[in-house]
Design an enzyme around this catalytic site. Structure first.
Site, PDB file in Angstrom:
ATOM      1  N   CYS A  30      -6.442  -7.894  -1.352  1.00  0.00           N
ATOM      2  CA  CYS A  30      -6.648  -6.547  -0.826  1.00  0.00           C
ATOM      3  C   CYS A  30      -7.928  -6.461   0.004  1.00  0.00           C
ATOM      4  CB  CYS A  30      -6.642  -5.515  -1.953  1.00  0.00           C
ATOM      5  SG  CYS A  30      -7.809  -5.851  -3.278  1.00  0.00           S
ATOM      6  N   HIS A  31      -8.844  -7.414  -0.183  1.00  0.00           N
ATOM      7  CA  HIS A  31     -10.074  -7.414   0.624  1.00  0.00           C
ATOM      8  C   HIS A  31      -9.782  -7.655   2.103  1.00  0.00           C
ATOM      9  CE1 HIS A  31      -9.482 -11.640  -0.607  1.00  0.00           C
ATOM     10  NE2 HIS A  31     -10.042 -11.947   0.556  1.00  0.00           N
ATOM     11  N   GLU A  69     -14.171 -16.285   3.983  1.00  0.00           N
ATOM     12  CA  GLU A  69     -12.945 -16.738   4.635  1.00  0.00           C
ATOM     13  C   GLU A  69     -13.097 -16.873   6.145  1.00  0.00           C
ATOM     14  OE1 GLU A  69      -9.656 -14.260   3.485  1.00  0.00           O
ATOM     15  OE2 GLU A  69      -9.972 -14.632   1.362  1.00  0.00           O
ATOM     16  N   ASN A  91      -4.970  -2.308  -7.121  1.00  0.00           N
ATOM     17  CA  ASN A  91      -4.513  -3.688  -7.225  1.00  0.00           C
ATOM     18  C   ASN A  91      -5.171  -4.348  -8.443  1.00  0.00           C
ATOM     19  OD1 ASN A  91      -3.846  -6.399  -6.843  1.00  0.00           O
ATOM     20  ND2 ASN A  91      -5.236  -6.672  -5.110  1.00  0.00           N
ATOM     21  N   TYR A  93      -4.934  -0.761   7.224  1.00  0.00           N
ATOM     22  CA  TYR A  93      -4.155   0.055   6.287  1.00  0.00           C
ATOM     23  C   TYR A  93      -2.932   0.626   7.012  1.00  0.00           C
ATOM     24  CZ  TYR A  93      -8.279  -0.069   3.241  1.00  0.00           C
ATOM     25  OH  TYR A  93      -9.311  -0.469   2.453  1.00  0.00           O
TER      26      TYR A  93
END
Length: 150
Positions: A116-117, A145, A108, A87
């Site tokens: 945003c994850h 991912e 979002n 952040y």
């Protein structure tokens, strides 16, 4: 508004189109209404994401509500698949504060598509996640991912 839903490993998601652009993605299932070619493409790209055949999305997105929100969106989209950013790091890049950037992530309207994850605390903590089952969903997406945490 036209909408389409898709069953995924993290629950049923619904994509909504407005004025020829993808306006939102949510875990609030709803009836499909007026399927369009754009929604079909969004569902195709999301399916490919969940099978690891697609890492990025190429869809027209409804504009962000403010220039600050657009800067936050652009910063999130720039985080590559399988990586994370803090952040604070993203706040510094966008001229924001970590708290304000966290709020931008929380509001979002296009999670997964605008990833945003991939934004985490500087200490490697997940922080909050507003989609699906919250932090459990964020954990699943990052693991999907292959993201290495900070």
């Amino acid at each position: 508004m036209p909408a389409a839903s898709l069953a995924t490993p993290i629950g049923r998601i619904t994509v909504v189109e407005r004025d020829g652009q993808i306006a939102s993605l949510s875990w609030r299932g709803g009836p499909q209404a007026d399927r369009t070619p754009l929604l079909d493409e969004a569902i195709t790209q999301l399916r490919a994401y969940f099978t690891r055949e697609r890492r990025d999305f190429d869809l027209p997105l409804a504009p962000a509500a403010t220039p600050e929100a657009q800067a936050a969106r652009d910063a999130m989209i720039a985080i590559p698949w399988g990586t994370t950013a803090s952040y604070g790091e993203l706040a510094a890049k966008t001229g924001s504060s970590p708290r304000a950037f966290g709020q931008a992530c929380g509001s979002n309207p296009l999670p997964i598509i605008v990833p945003c994850h991939r934004v985490i605390g500087s200490d490697g903590s997940f922080g909050f996640y507003s989609g699906g089952d919250g932090p459990r969903t964020k954990d699943w997406l990052l693991a999907h991912e292959g993201a290495a945490l900070l």
